[in-house]
Design a protein around this motif. Structure first.
Motif, PDB file in Angstrom:
ATOM      1  N   VAL A  94      -9.918 -11.890  22.186  1.00 22.95           N
ATOM      2  CA  VAL A  94      -8.771 -12.541  21.561  1.00 22.95           C
ATOM      3  C   VAL A  94      -7.525 -11.675  21.701  1.00 22.95           C
ATOM      4  N   LEU A  95      -6.398 -12.274  21.413  1.00 28.44           N
ATOM      5  CA  LEU A  95      -5.149 -11.530  21.329  1.00 28.44           C
ATOM      6  C   LEU A  95      -5.113 -10.856  19.958  1.00 28.44           C
ATOM      7  N   ARG A  96      -4.813  -9.555  19.919  1.00 26.91           N
ATOM      8  CA  ARG A  96      -4.817  -8.799  18.672  1.00 26.91           C
ATOM      9  C   ARG A  96      -3.438  -8.235  18.368  1.00 26.91           C
ATOM     10  N   ALA A  97      -3.134  -8.185  17.061  1.00 27.82           N
ATOM     11  CA  ALA A  97      -1.906  -7.537  16.598  1.00 27.82           C
ATOM     12  C   ALA A  97      -2.200  -6.895  15.250  1.00 27.82           C
ATOM     13  N   HIS A  98      -1.400  -5.902  14.909  1.00 25.04           N
ATOM     14  CA  HIS A  98      -1.558  -5.230  13.622  1.00 25.04           C
ATOM     15  C   HIS A  98      -0.275  -5.402  12.814  1.00 25.04           C
ATOM     16  N   TRP A  99      -0.419  -6.006  11.632  1.00 21.00           N
ATOM     17  CA  TRP A  99       0.697  -6.199  10.712  1.00 21.00           C
ATOM     18  C   TRP A  99       0.400  -5.458   9.418  1.00 21.00           C
ATOM     19  N   GLY A 100       0.237  -4.159   9.506  1.00 17.32           N
ATOM     20  CA  GLY A 100      -0.175  -3.369   8.349  1.00 17.32           C
ATOM     21  C   GLY A 100       0.765  -3.471   7.169  1.00 17.32           C
ATOM     22  N   VAL A 101       0.159  -3.601   6.006  1.00 18.45           N
ATOM     23  CA  VAL A 101       0.891  -3.594   4.739  1.00 18.45           C
ATOM     24  C   VAL A 101      -0.039  -2.958   3.704  1.00 18.45           C
ATOM     25  N   ASP A 102       0.522  -2.089   2.880  1.00 20.02           N
ATOM     26  CA  ASP A 102      -0.305  -1.391   1.901  1.00 20.02           C
ATOM     27  C   ASP A 102      -0.865  -2.376   0.872  1.00 20.02           C
ATOM     28  N   ASP A 103      -2.029  -2.056   0.365  1.00 23.51           N
ATOM     29  CA  ASP A 103      -2.757  -2.933  -0.557  1.00 23.51           C
ATOM     30  C   ASP A 103      -2.175  -2.833  -1.969  1.00 23.51           C
ATOM     31  N   PRO A 104      -1.558  -3.914  -2.456  1.00 23.68           N
ATOM     32  CA  PRO A 104      -1.012  -3.857  -3.814  1.00 23.68           C
ATOM     33  C   PRO A 104      -2.110  -3.810  -4.871  1.00 23.68           C
ATOM     34  N   GLY A 105      -3.321  -4.166  -4.500  1.00 19.33           N
ATOM     35  CA  GLY A 105      -4.444  -4.101  -5.427  1.00 19.33           C
ATOM     36  C   GLY A 105      -4.813  -2.686  -5.818  1.00 19.33           C
ATOM     37  N   HIS A 106      -4.285  -1.695  -5.086  1.00 15.01           N
ATOM     38  CA  HIS A 106      -4.570  -0.295  -5.408  1.00 15.01           C
ATOM     39  C   HIS A 106      -3.423   0.380  -6.152  1.00 15.01           C
ATOM     40  N   VAL A 107      -2.362  -0.376  -6.426  1.00 15.37           N
ATOM     41  CA  VAL A 107      -1.214   0.205  -7.123  1.00 15.37           C
ATOM     42  C   VAL A 107      -1.585   0.448  -8.584  1.00 15.37           C
ATOM     43  N   VAL A 108      -1.227   1.626  -9.076  1.00 15.69           N
ATOM     44  CA  VAL A 108      -1.468   1.994 -10.465  1.00 15.69           C
ATOM     45  C   VAL A 108      -0.104   2.114 -11.137  1.00 15.69           C
ATOM     46  N   GLY A 109       0.001   1.549 -12.325  1.00 18.78           N
ATOM     47  CA  GLY A 109       1.251   1.626 -13.059  1.00 18.78           C
ATOM     48  C   GLY A 109       1.302   0.539 -14.106  1.00 18.78           C
ATOM     49  N   SER A 110       2.493   0.249 -14.556  1.00 18.97           N
ATOM     50  CA  SER A 110       2.684  -0.797 -15.556  1.00 18.97           C
ATOM     51  C   SER A 110       2.457  -2.161 -14.916  1.00 18.97           C
ATOM     52  N   ASP A 111       2.293  -3.180 -15.740  1.00 16.16           N
ATOM     53  CA  ASP A 111       2.147  -4.547 -15.217  1.00 16.16           C
ATOM     54  C   ASP A 111       3.335  -4.909 -14.335  1.00 16.16           C
ATOM     55  N   GLU A 112       4.531  -4.502 -14.745  1.00 19.80           N
ATOM     56  CA  GLU A 112       5.733  -4.809 -13.966  1.00 19.80           C
ATOM     57  C   GLU A 112       5.695  -4.133 -12.596  1.00 19.80           C
ATOM     58  N   GLU A 113       5.245  -2.891 -12.557  1.00 23.40           N
ATOM     59  CA  GLU A 113       5.161  -2.170 -11.287  1.00 23.40           C
ATOM     60  C   GLU A 113       4.111  -2.794 -10.369  1.00 23.40           C
ATOM     61  N   ILE A 114       2.991  -3.176 -10.939  1.00 22.43           N
ATOM     62  CA  ILE A 114       1.936  -3.796 -10.134  1.00 22.43           C
ATOM     63  C   ILE A 114       2.398  -5.155  -9.623  1.00 22.43           C
ATOM     64  N   GLU A 115       3.010  -5.953 -10.479  1.00 22.87           N
ATOM     65  CA  GLU A 115       3.525  -7.264 -10.061  1.00 22.87           C
ATOM     66  C   GLU A 115       4.589  -7.099  -8.966  1.00 22.87           C
TER      67      GLU A 115
END
Length: 156
Positions: A94-115
């Motif tokens: 197949v044709l492959r590409a990488h669109w990397g983006v950091d996982d927000p599910g691993h962010v630690v902080g306040s609810d506002e920071e995570i959102e």
């Protein structure tokens, strides 16, 4: 055209990509997502964000790349580089590409920071999908690959 958004857990970024792509794409394009080590459930904040954006999550679930109901034409990995994350390598023809983006599910902080992290991830993914969908039809695979790679740098 079938697009596979691939990451490790298939609970957050790849599902955000799949649902957003299917929400925006014309009928002749379809996205699916999968993971090499699926988490087994969707991240609740990803589901809530999609609902706030008016994007359905009906029928979406965390699944393995071994159980795909279709053969993709394009595979886009969305794994990020934070915390030494390793992206799975899809080995099919197949044709492959990488669109990397950091996982927000691993962010630690306040609810506002995570959102805020989830919102930023969604905005990056959506901008990349919109750029993908705005591409003119291409028959030159090398040119298409160059465009997919360029799109993967948007918002980074």
């Amino acid at each position: 055209m079938n697009i596979l958004f691939l990451c490790t857990g298939n609970s957050c970024r790849s599902v955000l990509s799949e649902a957003t792509f299917n929400h925006l794409a014309p009928a002749d394009m379809r996205a699916i997502s999968a993971g090499s080590q699926p988490a087994g459930q969707l991240h609740p904040r990803a589901v809530a964000l999609l609902h706030r954006k008016g994007i359905s999550t009906e029928g979406y679930f965390s699944k393995s790349w071994n159980d795909l109901p279709l053969t993709p034409d394009v595979v886009i990995t969305v794994c990020g580089s934070a915390a030494g994350e390793t992206c799975p390598a899809y080995l099919g023809p197949v044709l492959r590409a990488h669109w990397g983006v950091d996982d927000p599910g691993h962010v630690v902080g306040s609810d506002e920071e995570i959102e805020a992290a989830f919102e930023l991830t969604y905005q990056i993914i959506r901008a990349r999908i919109e750029a993908f969908l705005a591409l003119p039809p291409m028959t030159d695979k090398a040119a298409f690959k160059r465009e997919l790679d360029r799109i993967g740098t948007l918002g980074a």
